[in-house]
Enzyme design. Structure first.
Site, short mmCIF file in Angstrom:
data_model
loop_
_atom_site.label_atom_id
_atom_site.label_comp_id
_atom_site.label_asym_id
_atom_site.label_seq_id
_atom_site.Cartn_x
_atom_site.Cartn_y
_atom_site.Cartn_z
N TYR A 6 146.44 85.34 57.14
CA TYR A 6 147.38 86.57 57.61
C TYR A 6 147.59 86.62 58.91
O TYR A 6 147.70 87.68 60.12
CB TYR A 6 146.29 88.27 57.21
CG TYR A 6 145.47 88.14 55.72
CD1 TYR A 6 146.68 88.35 54.57
CD2 TYR A 6 144.41 88.33 55.83
CE1 TYR A 6 146.51 88.66 53.47
CE2 TYR A 6 144.55 88.82 54.57
CZ TYR A 6 145.22 88.50 53.08
OH TYR A 6 144.54 88.76 51.83
N TYR A 133 145.67 97.25 46.14
CA TYR A 133 145.80 95.97 46.68
C TYR A 133 144.95 94.89 45.73
O TYR A 133 143.42 95.82 45.30
CB TYR A 133 145.16 95.55 48.50
CG TYR A 133 144.84 94.09 48.21
CD1 TYR A 133 145.76 93.42 48.93
CD2 TYR A 133 143.75 93.53 48.19
CE1 TYR A 133 145.12 91.68 48.76
CE2 TYR A 133 143.13 91.94 48.73
CZ TYR A 133 143.72 91.35 49.16
OH TYR A 133 144.01 90.81 49.01
N ASP A 223 138.90 97.76 39.26
CA ASP A 223 139.18 97.04 40.14
C ASP A 223 137.87 97.55 41.33
O ASP A 223 138.05 97.74 42.55
CB ASP A 223 140.31 96.16 40.99
CG ASP A 223 139.42 95.36 41.99
OD1 ASP A 223 139.13 95.14 42.53
OD2 ASP A 223 141.05 95.05 42.48
N LYS A 250 132.94 90.89 46.45
CA LYS A 250 132.78 91.25 47.82
C LYS A 250 130.89 90.67 48.08
O LYS A 250 130.54 90.63 48.37
CB LYS A 250 133.36 92.06 48.76
CG LYS A 250 134.97 91.95 48.54
CD LYS A 250 135.87 92.92 49.17
CE LYS A 250 137.19 92.05 50.27
NZ LYS A 250 137.98 92.39 49.42
C1 LIG Z 1 139.59 91.59 48.49
C2 LIG Z 1 139.77 92.09 47.25
C3 LIG Z 1 140.11 91.59 46.08
C4 LIG Z 1 140.35 89.83 46.67
O1 LIG Z 1 139.11 89.17 46.20
P1 LIG Z 1 138.96 88.21 47.05
O2 LIG Z 1 137.48 87.65 46.67
O3 LIG Z 1 139.29 88.34 47.88
O4 LIG Z 1 139.35 87.18 45.99
C5 LIG Z 1 140.71 92.01 44.36
N1 LIG Z 1 140.54 93.45 44.83
C6 LIG Z 1 140.36 94.02 45.69
C7 LIG Z 1 140.26 95.60 45.20
C8 LIG Z 1 139.48 93.51 47.14
O5 LIG Z 1 139.05 95.04 48.42
#
Ligand SMILES: *Cc1c(COP(=O)(O)O)cnc(C)c1O
Length: 399
Positions: A6, A133, A223, A250
């Site tokens: 970024y 996102y 997600d 994460k």
């Molecule tokens: C960070 C994130 C992702 C992507 O995860 P990466 O391990 O960086 O590929 C997907 N969805 C959400 C909600 C996120 O915060």
């Protein structure tokens, strides 16, 4: 030469160089700082946790990795058993991958194929939120909605397979009425939209989403790559409203190694299960189920349970509300707090220019983006450290 994320490389300030890290602290060549970002929200137990370090060390002496095609092993078996038992409802079927983006891709692929396996080739569209996102790979960018991350997709013209709606129930009802025959899934970051600006919305929206998904036979995907493991003040938002597919990443490994999991419920799994090889899920990341990642993830969950992390998160929220009470400034549009997340939204990105350096000088690592100054601290932070983080945020506006 490292190409940093970024960043316009020509304009980038040199990053802080980390030489060691322990607890909430990053030890850098430029000084010691509390990591108020938890390394992109993942390091929930802090750095150099003895139990997590030990989990990695003992596994690495056996084997670091074997592929999951034709092989299996105890760490991945134990982790999937634990997740099946620990996650709500019948979210029992764990597909592992190496990052959150890939795990979301897998969820979207499962949703599409779920209907194709039934002979329904018309359900090609995904319903998603504005300001969503879901990652930086191509399909996750398409499903997402944030011009700052995804502007490059404009090269393709209008989106064909994704509909983005606001978090208003009426907008959702309208979209379901109009598109339900073409929808395979509705994907959301539940309650808290992270990278799209720490936006918070009401549980009633998700409850209605569950009803509409049931009514129109559309899969609901949460997600929880960012929201999972307590960040919203709930263990998982899936504890409150049950999705058909849950994506975790994460904090899954306590921030030790990139790993993620797509968890399907019984009904979704049954949509692939049978005698027909063509109905299999054709996916297999090289490093899925990595033994080091699974070992550390299992220990991370055990710590989360045994040391009552939900109480720690409640305390963080309490202290945050107390410290931010009455805080306002003409440049501040809104202060939002939910669980272990606090966000100060300003009116213009320029209002945050220089904040990272300001915070670093006060011993806090921060990474504001666009109009958002925020903290998502490691859950093991003590009161004094948390107050230091919040004081630094407030002090910026009192210069
Ligand atoms: C960070 C994130 C992702 C992507 O995860 P990466 O391990 O960086 O590929 C997907 N969805 C959400 C909600 C996120 O915060």
């Amino acid at each position: 030469m490292i190409w940093y994320p970024y960043q316009q490389m020509k304009l980038m300030k040199p990053p802080f160089k980390v030489v060691d890290a322990e607890g909430v602290y990053l030890y850098t060549e430029e000084g010691n700082m509390i990591d108020s970002v938890s390394s992109w929200w993942s390091v929930i137990h802090g750095y150099k946790h003895p139990v997590l370090n030990e989990a990695i060390k003992s596994q690495v002496d056996k084997f670091a990795h074997v592929m999951l095609g034709g092989l299996t092993h105890e760490p991945v078996e134990k982790l999937s058993d634990k997740l099946a038992e620990w996650l709500p409802g019948d979210l029992d079927y764990c597909f592992f991958s190496d990052s959150g983006s890939v795990a979301v891709e897998v969820a979207l692929k499962i949703a599409l194929q779920y209907y194709v396996n039934r002979g329904d080739w018309k359900r090609t569209k995904v319903l998603a939120l504005t300001h969503a996102y879901h990652g930086d790979t191509f399909k996750t960018m398409e499903v997402g909605d944030d011009e700052d991350y995804h502007f490059i997709l404009e090269a393709y013209g209008e989106k064909k397979y994704v509909i983005n709606i606001s978090t208003e129930i009426s907008a959702m009802e309208e979209a379901f009425e109009k598109y339900h025959e073409e929808l395979n899934c509705f994907i959301v970051e539940p309650l808290l939209q992270g990278a799209g600006g720490m936006r918070m919305y009401d549980l009633s929206f998700l409850k209605r989403a569950r009803e509409l998904c049931d009514k129109y036979d559309v899969l609901l995907i949460f997600d929880e790559v960012a929201t999972g493991f307590g960040r919203t003040g709930n263990r998982f938002v899936a504890d409150l409203v049950l999705p058909d597919i849950l994506v975790l990443g994460k904090a899954l490994t306590g921030g030790y190694i990139g790993h993620a999991v797509t968890v399907a419920n019984h009904r979704v799994y049954q949509g692939f299960y049978g005698d027909d090889p063509d109905k299999a899920l054709m996916h297999g990341p090289t490093f899925m189920g990595n033994a080091l990642a699974c070992s550390v993830a299992l220990k991370s969950i055990q710590l989360f349970e045994q040391e009552d992390y939900m109480a720690k998160i409640r305390r963080i929220e309490e202290i945050t509300r107390r410290e931010m009470e009455g805080f306002s400034d003409e440049r501040v549009k809104e202060v939002r707090i939910m669980g272990g997340c606090v966000c100060v939204e300003v009116y213009h990105p320029e209002h945050l220019t220089g904040y990272q350096e300001f915070a670093a000088e006060r011993g806090v690592f921060s990474r504001p983006f666009l109009k958002y100054m925020y903290a998502m601290v490691p859950y093991i932070i003590n009161e004094e450290e948390l107050v230091q983080v919040l004081d630094t945020m407030k002090a910026w506006f009192r210069r």
